[in-house]
Design an enzyme around this catalytic site. Structure first.
Site, PDB file in Angstrom:
ATOM      1  CB  SER A 118      -0.867  -0.128   1.416  1.00 40.66           C
ATOM      2  OG  SER A 118      -0.247  -0.214   2.420  1.00 40.66           O
ATOM      3  CG  HIS A 139      -2.894  -0.605  -3.335  1.00 37.13           C
ATOM      4  ND1 HIS A 139      -3.145   0.758  -2.935  1.00 37.13           N
ATOM      5  CD2 HIS A 139      -2.996  -1.469  -2.082  1.00 37.13           C
ATOM      6  CE1 HIS A 139      -3.622   0.586  -1.602  1.00 37.13           C
ATOM      7  NE2 HIS A 139      -3.354  -0.480  -1.173  1.00 37.13           N
ATOM      8  CD  GLU A 151      -4.025   3.679  -5.596  1.00 36.85           C
ATOM      9  OE1 GLU A 151      -3.673   4.887  -5.561  1.00 36.85           O
ATOM     10  OE2 GLU A 151      -3.657   2.771  -4.331  1.00 36.85           O
ATOM     11  CG  ASN A 190      -3.016   3.837   1.533  1.00 35.30           C
ATOM     12  OD1 ASN A 190      -4.230   4.013   1.975  1.00 35.30           O
ATOM     13  ND2 ASN A 190      -2.151   2.667   1.301  1.00 35.30           N
TER      14      ASN A 190
HETATM   15  N1  CAA Z   1     -17.461 -10.852   1.091  1.00 36.21           N
HETATM   16  C1  CAA Z   1     -18.703 -10.895   0.723  1.00 36.21           C
HETATM   17  N2  CAA Z   1     -19.719  -9.988   1.246  1.00 36.21           N
HETATM   18  C2  CAA Z   1     -19.085  -9.047   2.208  1.00 36.21           C
HETATM   19  C3  CAA Z   1     -17.901  -9.069   2.583  1.00 36.21           C
HETATM   20  C4  CAA Z   1     -16.941  -9.968   1.977  1.00 36.21           C
HETATM   21  N3  CAA Z   1     -15.705 -10.064   2.479  1.00 36.21           N
HETATM   22  N4  CAA Z   1     -17.644  -7.806   3.551  1.00 36.21           N
HETATM   23  C5  CAA Z   1     -18.909  -7.465   3.723  1.00 36.21           C
HETATM   24  N5  CAA Z   1     -19.798  -8.103   2.934  1.00 36.21           N
HETATM   25  C6  CAA Z   1     -21.129  -7.683   2.413  1.00 36.21           C
HETATM   26  C7  CAA Z   1     -22.280  -7.999   3.709  1.00 36.21           C
HETATM   27  O1  CAA Z   1     -22.244  -9.399   3.655  1.00 36.21           O
HETATM   28  C8  CAA Z   1     -23.182  -6.889   3.345  1.00 36.21           C
HETATM   29  O2  CAA Z   1     -24.061  -7.551   2.568  1.00 36.21           O
HETATM   30  P1  CAA Z   1     -25.754  -7.191   2.703  1.00 36.21           P
HETATM   31  O3  CAA Z   1     -25.839  -5.800   2.623  1.00 36.21           O
HETATM   32  O4  CAA Z   1     -26.144  -8.160   1.335  1.00 36.21           O
HETATM   33  O5  CAA Z   1     -26.188  -7.723   4.041  1.00 36.21           O
HETATM   34  C9  CAA Z   1     -22.532  -5.891   2.841  1.00 36.21           C
HETATM   35  O6  CAA Z   1     -21.114  -6.305   2.281  1.00 36.21           O
HETATM   36  C10 CAA Z   1     -21.987  -4.719   3.614  1.00 36.21           C
HETATM   37  O7  CAA Z   1     -21.464  -5.032   4.796  1.00 36.21           O
HETATM   38  P2  CAA Z   1     -22.034  -4.895   6.285  1.00 36.21           P
HETATM   39  O8  CAA Z   1     -23.597  -4.865   6.479  1.00 36.21           O
HETATM   40  O9  CAA Z   1     -21.240  -5.747   7.070  1.00 36.21           O
HETATM   41  O10 CAA Z   1     -21.624  -3.423   6.769  1.00 36.21           O
HETATM   42  P3  CAA Z   1     -21.456  -2.084   5.749  1.00 36.21           P
HETATM   43  O11 CAA Z   1     -22.871  -1.795   5.362  1.00 36.21           O
HETATM   44  O12 CAA Z   1     -20.959  -1.037   6.776  1.00 36.21           O
HETATM   45  O13 CAA Z   1     -20.346  -2.274   4.562  1.00 36.21           O
HETATM   46  C11 CAA Z   1     -18.341  -2.028   3.851  1.00 36.21           C
HETATM   47  C12 CAA Z   1     -19.363  -2.867   4.917  1.00 36.21           C
HETATM   48  C13 CAA Z   1     -18.508  -2.686   2.413  1.00 36.21           C
HETATM   49  C14 CAA Z   1     -16.901  -2.521   4.230  1.00 36.21           C
HETATM   50  C15 CAA Z   1     -18.427  -0.524   3.885  1.00 36.21           C
HETATM   51  O14 CAA Z   1     -18.526  -0.048   5.191  1.00 36.21           O
HETATM   52  C16 CAA Z   1     -17.545   0.350   3.225  1.00 36.21           C
HETATM   53  O15 CAA Z   1     -17.621   0.457   2.161  1.00 36.21           O
HETATM   54  N6  CAA Z   1     -16.497   0.816   3.973  1.00 36.21           N
HETATM   55  C17 CAA Z   1     -15.198   1.442   3.490  1.00 36.21           C
HETATM   56  C18 CAA Z   1     -14.068   0.494   3.148  1.00 36.21           C
HETATM   57  C19 CAA Z   1     -13.038   1.089   2.428  1.00 36.21           C
HETATM   58  O16 CAA Z   1     -12.927   2.546   2.642  1.00 36.21           O
HETATM   59  N7  CAA Z   1     -12.020   0.146   2.152  1.00 36.21           N
HETATM   60  C20 CAA Z   1     -10.906   0.739   1.847  1.00 36.21           C
HETATM   61  C21 CAA Z   1      -9.895   0.733   2.863  1.00 36.21           C
HETATM   62  S1  CAA Z   1      -8.262   1.154   2.293  1.00 36.21           S
HETATM   63  C22 CAA Z   1      -7.286   0.179   2.061  1.00 36.21           C
HETATM   64  O17 CAA Z   1      -7.873  -0.959   1.867  1.00 36.21           O
HETATM   65  C23 CAA Z   1      -6.155   0.312   1.189  1.00 36.21           C
HETATM   66  C24 CAA Z   1      -4.911   0.248   2.101  1.00 36.21           C
HETATM   67  O18 CAA Z   1      -3.789   0.145   1.456  1.00 36.21           O
HETATM   68  C25 CAA Z   1      -5.120   0.329   3.593  1.00 36.21           C
END
Ligand code: CAA
Length: 384
Positions: A118, A139, A151, A190
């Protein structure tokens, strides 16, 4: 060059998700990690995720059949016939370089080697191999099966063929690739995430708001899926601190004093993975949406001001354009709309005034970028 078999090194949070995404795209996959504990946990997590998709009718193929395309091993021998390998081991530069040395000696000469790092510069990883032109950054975002963005980060050595093959692979995985023109520490995602964390932290440590108020403004004001502290917990505070250090120590971004992240890291309260970070979770590894009040005194324009300033820096340095930044934030972080578009809506002058105000308190990182000053002088926005 046709890719038939994908190798994944590291079966943790990102590695298991990348293996799942690859198998969903019909590739045969080999996953390597150092212990069967990690590999068995990865198997369980992939099964859990595939079952969710299957139960919702989002995939037609049975999870057991998809699983048959993934083999797990503690030996690098399974990489001998891989055409494209993606490394997703912890963000320790010496470890990454060791993995690439091993892959370089084991995989056939046609094999492309990608890193899911990352923030670590791809060229420093490429330099340990004899195929620098075939090394690239790929990424993914957490959780990989859900987040659409990848990315694509070429180093100064990466060939056009490697870039094309990687973009093509990302598309076959049903992802949206954004290619950086120039390699930059922390990439686009990031660097923007760092700036959001820095301002969130500054507001709390300067007594302007509480953690919950900052996160409420992110979720309810900006309509982001998670608050900034909540997202830090989700990503892992160790990962957050790591990318923070890599970017700041590269000398390409001024630091903002912040003790909270450091303290959490030292207390080993790393977020969702340990069950406690800025918030508490039901169990280690189990995320549950944080409950927050709806109203907040935090101004959304202030919260994104430093991130928008960073966006302006990325544009000014020819790394990406405003549209690319917005694609990164929409598909990598599930923003409802792009950061630069939000900035235009909230008003560039408004963003500028916050930057000037915080800069005047002695925070040099907030010095407004000259592109923002130019936009104000010509009454323009990033798109307008
Ligand atoms: N596989 C399958 N389905 C999944 C899953 C997975 N791994 N993770 C979540 N889901 C599904 C859930 O089952 C749920 O489905 P339903 O709506 O049908 O019930 C849906 O996705 C939503 O999940 P939750 O209800 O648990 O929670 P939520 O509504 O808050 O969504 C999220 C979770 C999709 C993660 C959302 O909160 C989100 O988009 N968050 C932002 C995540 C983000 O910014 N990620 C990038 C981080 S930075 C990075 O990764 C880079 C780095 O280098 C650090």
């Amino acid at each position: 060059m046709s890719i038939k078999k994908i190798g994944v090194v590291g079966a943790g949070t990102m590695g298991h998700g990348i293996a799942e995404v690859s198998a969903l795209a019909n590739y045969n996959v080999s996953v390597v990690d150092i212990s069967w504990d990690f590999l068995n946990r990865a198997k369980e997590r992939i099964m859990e995720s595939l079952n969710k998709f299957y139960e919702k009718g989002q995939i037609k193929e049975k999870p057991e059949d998809i699983m048959k395309r993934i083999e797990f091993s503690t030996s690098y021998d399974v990489m001998r016939d891989a055409d494209f390998v993606i490394e997703a081991v912890p963000e320790i530069i010496e470890l990454k370089r060791k993995v690439f040395e091993t892959l370089d000696s084991i995989t056939p000469s046609h094999t492309f080697l990608a890193s899911n790092t990352s923030s670590i510069p791809i060229s420093t990883i490429a330099e340990v191999t004899k195929r620098k032109e075939k090394i690239i950054g790929m990424h993914f975002f957490n959780p990989p099966p859900i987040m659409k963005l990848v990315e694509i980060v070429p180093s100064k050595y990466t060939s056009d063929e490697t870039i094309e093959v990687t973009i093509d692979l990302a598309k076959k995985m049903n992802k949206i690739p954004v290619k950086l023109k120039v390699e930059v520490p922390g990439f686009v995602s990031n660097r923007i995430f760092l700036r959001l964390m820095q301002e969130a932290c500054r507001e709390v440590e300067d007594g302007e708001a509480t953690i919950e108020e900052v996160d409420s403004a992110a979720r309810n004001g900006l309509k982001l899926p998670m608050g900034i502290f909540e997202l830090s917990d989700y990503v892992g505070i160790d990962v957050a601190v790591d990318l923070w250090n890599v970017i700041v120590s590269s000398g390409t971004a001024q630091d903002v004093k912040c003790e909270m992240y450091k303290r959490k890291f030292e207390a080993k309260e790393l977020g969702v993975k340990t069950g406690k970070g800025f918030y508490n979770y039901p169990a280690p590894g189990k995320y549950r949406k944080v409950e927050l009040q709806v109203t907040s005194k935090v101004d959304p324009a202030r919260l994104i001001s430093l991130a928008v300033n960073e966006g302006a820096w990325l544009i000014q340095n020819g790394i990406v354009n405003a549209k690319d930044i917005d694609t990164v934030m929409i598909y990598g972080f599930n923003f409802p709309k792009g950061l630069m578009e939000i900035a235009d809506e909230l008003g560039i002058r408004n963003i500028y005034n916050h930057l000037v105000d915080i800069y005047s308190k002695g925070y040099v990182a907030y010095r407004p970028n000259s592109l923002i000053e130019e936009l104000i002088n010509t009454s323009k926005g990033f798109y307008m």
